[in-house]
Design an enzyme around this catalytic site. Structure first.
Site, mmCIF file in Angstrom:
data_model
loop_
_atom_site.group_PDB
_atom_site.id
_atom_site.type_symbol
_atom_site.label_atom_id
_atom_site.label_comp_id
_atom_site.label_asym_id
_atom_site.label_seq_id
_atom_site.Cartn_x
_atom_site.Cartn_y
_atom_site.Cartn_z
ATOM 1 N N GLU A 5 0.751 -1.310 0.016
ATOM 2 C CA GLU A 5 0.070 -0.004 -0.005
ATOM 3 C C GLU A 5 0.649 1.376 -0.135
ATOM 4 O OE1 GLU A 5 -2.865 -0.104 3.194
ATOM 5 O OE2 GLU A 5 -3.924 -1.832 2.099
ATOM 6 N N GLU A 53 -5.162 -8.386 1.152
ATOM 7 C CA GLU A 53 -5.696 -8.273 2.746
ATOM 8 C C GLU A 53 -7.272 -8.058 2.430
ATOM 9 O OE1 GLU A 53 -4.190 -4.873 4.614
ATOM 10 O OE2 GLU A 53 -2.090 -5.704 4.255
#
Ligand code: BGC
Length: 456
Positions: free
Chosen positions: A160, A352
């Protein structure tokens, strides 16, 4: 076809959030270890957290008992390279032992090279703002690849990047808690992206086993307000790839890496030479996602890049939300698999997904988490639909195996399938362990249809 036979049912974690042992066996501090007072809720710190550094054998035994097929974890840069030019054999030994333990349990290790824990020594040298950080990152990656690539094949360069750049350098809500101007943010973005590209090259050059490489992006998703309308579907697709002017946009990160396209606002920061390095062949498309963004704020008609959202009839007072305030929107996973596969044409990995709830140890000594049990079933039903539609989905990594250090929110949010008492590191399996284990055992065959799963 439903889930493929070799679907990677797993869980995900990150070094700073679970390892602890922050000053053990030669590790040096990361920017999270030295967060200034007042920046982390309750002034919690990640110095010991779940102590996975010492308890990894017991932890892997739990994963095996659950039937996990994969475990996504990250490497702490400052454990491997605690100071400039120094590789720490003890640090590498820990990861090597963890990999051996996982493989012996039949669990595929999936390694993330950078999950936000910049070494303090790199920060002091100039942080993501100095260009030669790329060289330091390459040296670190090489050390990891030399130590683990005879056994590890699944690699992710960054976790991320949009989140650590946006929150660390624009909003100042995560380490190193800075608010920089647009030019500096563009420069940081360039250095992160070039580090990604160079890391891919290092992995391919030194890996002993043929690697499969990706980068885990934080996916902003917009889902159709009316799934039966083509117009609504195209609006959702448009919104998912819109927002190239803001750091948290999907295309800001994914288009340079996967398509070799420089988003408009980065044109001054990324050169033609840079983009050649950034645009390396990747083997699968990884995304992290928790919710559909057209539900982020039930009251507003605008997304955070100022785009007008159509009135969403699915938003109503009391819409189910997690302990983070995030809307429970299972359809997000179906649409993201679809939109990303359509655009980037690679197999998909959900690296995720999960939820925080207000978990407590009940009088019976157990931790009951009915909302999470429900959440997992609903979201996975949507992954099943993506597989049935013929989208190649490689795996799903639930965030997270354990409750852990939730960055600036400290230890309040509990995302784990396993409850952790941080005072003595006791683990208690929540009810969701059994639910997820059963889904894994049956390879998702008994998951409900999306019509049932998405109803609320
Ligand atoms: C991050 C994790 C974080 C999780 C829940 C993701 O953005 O990769 O580190 O704990 O979301 O907030």
């Amino acid at each position: 076809m439903s889930f493929p036979k070799d679907f990677l049912w797993g869980t995900a974690s990150a070094a700073a959030q679970v390892e602890g042992a922050w000053d053990v066996d030669g590790r040096s501090p990361s920017i999270w270890d030295v967060a200034p007072k007042g920046k982390i809720k309750h002034d919690d710190d990640c110095h010991t957290t779940c102590d996975c550094y010492h308890l990894y054998k017991e932890d892997v035994a739990r994963m095996k008992a659950m039937g996990l097929k994969s475990y996504r974890f990250s490497i702490s840069w400052s454990r491997v390279v605690p100071a400039e030019g120094q590789v720490n054999p003890k640090g590498l030994e820990y990861y090597s032992d963890l990999v051996d333990e996982l493989l012996a349990a039949g669990i595929e290790p999936m390694v993330t090279l950078y999950h936000w824990d910049l070494p303090v020594w790199v920060y002091k040298k100039g942080d993501w703002k100095y260009e030669s950080i790329v060289e330091d990152f390459k040296d670190y990656v090489k050390a990891v690849i030399e130590a683990l690539s005879d056994r590890v094949t699944m690699w992710m360069t960054f976790n991320e990047p949009s989140v650590f750049v946006n929150q660390g350098y624009c909003r100042g809500s995560m380490a190193p808690f800075e608010q920089q101007d647009a030019e500096t943010v563009a420069k940081i973005t360039r250095n992160v992206l070039v580090s990604h590209g160079e890391a891919v090259k290092v992995i391919r050059k030194y890996a002993k086993k043929t690697p499969k490489i990706s980068i885990a992006i934080a996916a902003k998703s917009y889902t159709p307000v009316d799934e039966s309308s083509e117009k609504s579907i195209e609006w959702a697709r448009y919104m998912t790839f819109e927002g190239s002017t803001i750091v948290s946009a999907n295309v800001w990160w994914a288009d340079p890496c996967y398509l070799g396209v420089i988003p408009e606002p980065l044109k001054g920061a990324i050169s033609e030479e840079d983009i050649k390095i950034i645009h390396q062949p990747l083997d699968y498309f990884c995304f992290n996602n928790y919710q559909s963004y057209n539900y982020t704020d039930g009251k507003s008609d605008y997304s955070d890049d100022g785009t007008k959202l159509p009135k969403n009839p699915n938003i109503y007072p009391g819409l189910p939300r997690t302990a983070m305030g995030w809307a429970i929107t299972p359809e997000t996973l179906y649409w993201l698999c679809k939109f990303f596969h359509d655009r980037y044409n690679l197999p998909i990995m959900i690296s995720e997904n999960g939820m925080a709830s207000l978990d407590v140890v009940s009088l019976d000594g157990k931790v009951h988490d009915p909302v999470r049990c429900d959440f997992i079933v609903r979201y996975l039903a949507n992954v099943k639909k993506a597989c049935e539609d013929g989208i190649p989905v490689l795996g799903y990594q639930y965030w997270s195996l354990f409750d852990n250090f939730e960055w600036a929110m400290g230890f309040d949010p509990r995302f784990g399938l396993i409850y952790v008492d941080y005072r003595d590191f006791t683990r208690i399996e929540k009810d969701s362990v059994a639910v997820y284990a059963e889904i894994i055992r049956t390879n998702g065959e008994n998951l409900p249809s999306v019509e049932v799963a998405n109803k609320r």
